[in-house]
Write a protein that holds these residues in place. Structure first.
Motif, short mmCIF file in Angstrom:
data_model
loop_
_atom_site.label_atom_id
_atom_site.label_comp_id
_atom_site.label_asym_id
_atom_site.label_seq_id
_atom_site.Cartn_x
_atom_site.Cartn_y
_atom_site.Cartn_z
N GLY A 135 -0.91 11.04 3.95
CA GLY A 135 0.00 10.63 5.15
C GLY A 135 -0.72 9.29 5.65
N SER A 136 -2.06 8.99 5.13
CA SER A 136 -2.71 7.55 5.75
C SER A 136 -1.79 6.22 5.41
CB SER A 136 -4.08 7.41 4.91
OG SER A 136 -3.85 7.68 3.65
N ASP A 137 -1.12 6.19 4.33
CA ASP A 137 -0.36 5.13 4.01
C ASP A 137 0.85 4.75 4.97
OD1 ASP A 137 -2.11 5.34 1.68
OD2 ASP A 137 -0.36 5.60 0.33
N VAL A 138 1.37 5.63 5.41
CA VAL A 138 2.49 5.76 6.19
C VAL A 138 1.80 5.31 7.40
CG1 VAL A 138 4.25 6.97 7.32
CG2 VAL A 138 3.86 7.46 5.03
N LEU A 194 3.40 -6.78 -5.62
CA LEU A 194 3.74 -7.23 -4.12
C LEU A 194 2.47 -7.66 -3.48
CD1 LEU A 194 5.87 -7.58 -1.85
CD2 LEU A 194 5.67 -5.32 -1.06
N ALA A 195 1.39 -6.82 -3.47
CA ALA A 195 -0.06 -7.11 -2.97
C ALA A 195 -0.47 -8.34 -3.71
CB ALA A 195 -0.92 -5.83 -3.66
N LEU A 216 1.04 -0.98 -0.04
CA LEU A 216 0.04 -0.07 -0.15
C LEU A 216 0.91 1.24 0.11
CD1 LEU A 216 -2.67 1.55 0.37
CD2 LEU A 216 -2.58 1.25 2.86
N ALA A 217 1.93 1.16 0.88
CA ALA A 217 2.71 2.43 0.99
C ALA A 217 3.56 2.78 -0.28
CB ALA A 217 3.61 2.38 2.46
N GLU A 218 3.82 1.77 -1.00
CA GLU A 218 4.60 1.68 -2.37
C GLU A 218 3.82 1.75 -3.44
OE1 GLU A 218 7.98 -0.50 -1.96
OE2 GLU A 218 8.62 0.32 0.03
N VAL A 229 -4.42 1.88 -5.90
CA VAL A 229 -3.46 2.37 -6.66
C VAL A 229 -3.94 3.31 -7.58
CG1 VAL A 229 -1.62 0.63 -6.15
CG2 VAL A 229 -3.42 0.24 -7.92
N GLU A 230 -5.24 3.26 -8.27
CA GLU A 230 -5.87 3.79 -9.16
C GLU A 230 -6.16 5.26 -8.47
OE1 GLU A 230 -5.51 2.90 -12.01
OE2 GLU A 230 -4.88 0.81 -11.65
N MET A 231 -6.18 5.53 -7.26
CA MET A 231 -6.79 6.85 -6.57
C MET A 231 -5.53 7.64 -6.24
SD MET A 231 -9.85 5.02 -4.63
CE MET A 231 -11.10 3.90 -5.36
N ASN A 232 -5.79 8.79 -5.94
CA ASN A 232 -4.75 9.86 -5.53
C ASN A 232 -4.67 9.26 -3.79
OD1 ASN A 232 -4.52 11.26 -7.49
ND2 ASN A 232 -6.32 12.55 -7.13
N PRO A 233 -3.51 9.38 -3.54
CA PRO A 233 -3.09 9.06 -1.96
C PRO A 233 -3.92 10.17 -0.91
CG PRO A 233 -1.17 9.01 -3.30
CD PRO A 233 -2.04 9.85 -4.01
N VAL A 234 -4.40 9.59 0.18
CA VAL A 234 -4.68 10.64 1.21
C VAL A 234 -3.95 10.84 2.06
CG1 VAL A 234 -6.65 10.53 2.76
CG2 VAL A 234 -7.11 9.47 0.78
#
Length: 235
Positions: A119-122, A45-46, A38-40, A112-117
């Motif tokens: 800092g949530s991934d971290v 890997l998923a 998710l973070a990368e 992965v098809e959406m914009n990151p929210v």
């Protein structure tokens, strides 16, 4: 139990314990890889996490079969029977934790098809690492018959709940600020909930270790800090 049967039982249990440790290692790896994917934004890997779940399931089936055979052949009683029952419960919890890791990996393929929210991934990765650390310590406590370490794990579940509460509030805020964030935040919330459930299952395992070592489940209520049921949205 005579000496011959006792020695055979010990060999059987040691073999099953080896399988539990192997299964636990695969589940720890699945947790970390799912969070990393998710973070990368790593779809490959998923997919690796999703495919590896079959190996975890296969180990649970083998542990169940070997445990049933040991009970049938050795007729363990008292603490020996408790050891076999603990193995079965640990394997069941590990299998479910593996399923949660697989679920996270499935949602990664969508996110992965959406914009990151922001800092949530971290934050999710940090939460996953805490649960993986708890699981590692639980398995160590099991092998070493260490009720003190198992109790330490039990107390740490509260930290995972606190991380989940914070993320839940952040996702609510992001969704209210911009409706375009709703779909991504819903997926991220389910991921956070999956990790929180992993923490609960790991805590269940720690309690089983305490039961195995002491012969009794912890008497005090498990510390919990999941307050999301009481969160209200601002007007």
């Amino acid at each position: 139990m005579n000496d011959h049967i006792s020695a055979a039982y010990d060999r059987d249990l040691e073999s099953i314990q080896t399988l539990i440790v192997k299964m636990g290692g695969l589940v720890e790896e699945a947790i970390l890889k799912a969070a990393k994917s998710l973070a990368e934004r790593d779809v490959e890997l998923a997919e690796e996490v999703r495919k590896a779940d079959a190996s975890i399931d296969a180990l649970e089936r083998r542990i169940n079969d070997d445990s049933a055979r040991t009970i049938a052949l050795r007729a363990p009683v008292s603490k020996d029977l408790r050891a076999i029952l603990t193995v079965l419960r640990l394997a069941a919890s590990l299998e479910r934790i593996g399923d949660y890791a697989k679920n996270i990996a499935k949602r990664t393929s969508v996110l992965v098809e959406m914009n990151p929210v922001n800092g949530s991934d971290v934050a999710l990765r940090r939460m996953a690492r805490e649960v993986q650390s708890m699981l590692k310590d639980t398995l160590d406590a099991y092998i070493r018959a260490d009720a003190v370490l198992a109790e330490d794990v039990r107390q740490r579940d509260q930290e995972v709940d606190q991380m989940y509460n914070a993320l839940f509030r952040e996702f609510l805020t992001f969704m209210m600020e911009d409706p375009r964030n709703i779909t991504a935040c819903m997926h991220l919330h389910f991921m956070a909930k999956n990790i929180e459930r992993m923490g609960d299952l790991t805590t269940n395992m720690a309690e089983q270790v305490i039961y195995l070592v002491t012969g009794a489940m912890p008497e005090d209520a498990r510390p919990k800090d999941d307050k999301t049921a009481y969160v209200t949205t601002p007007h």
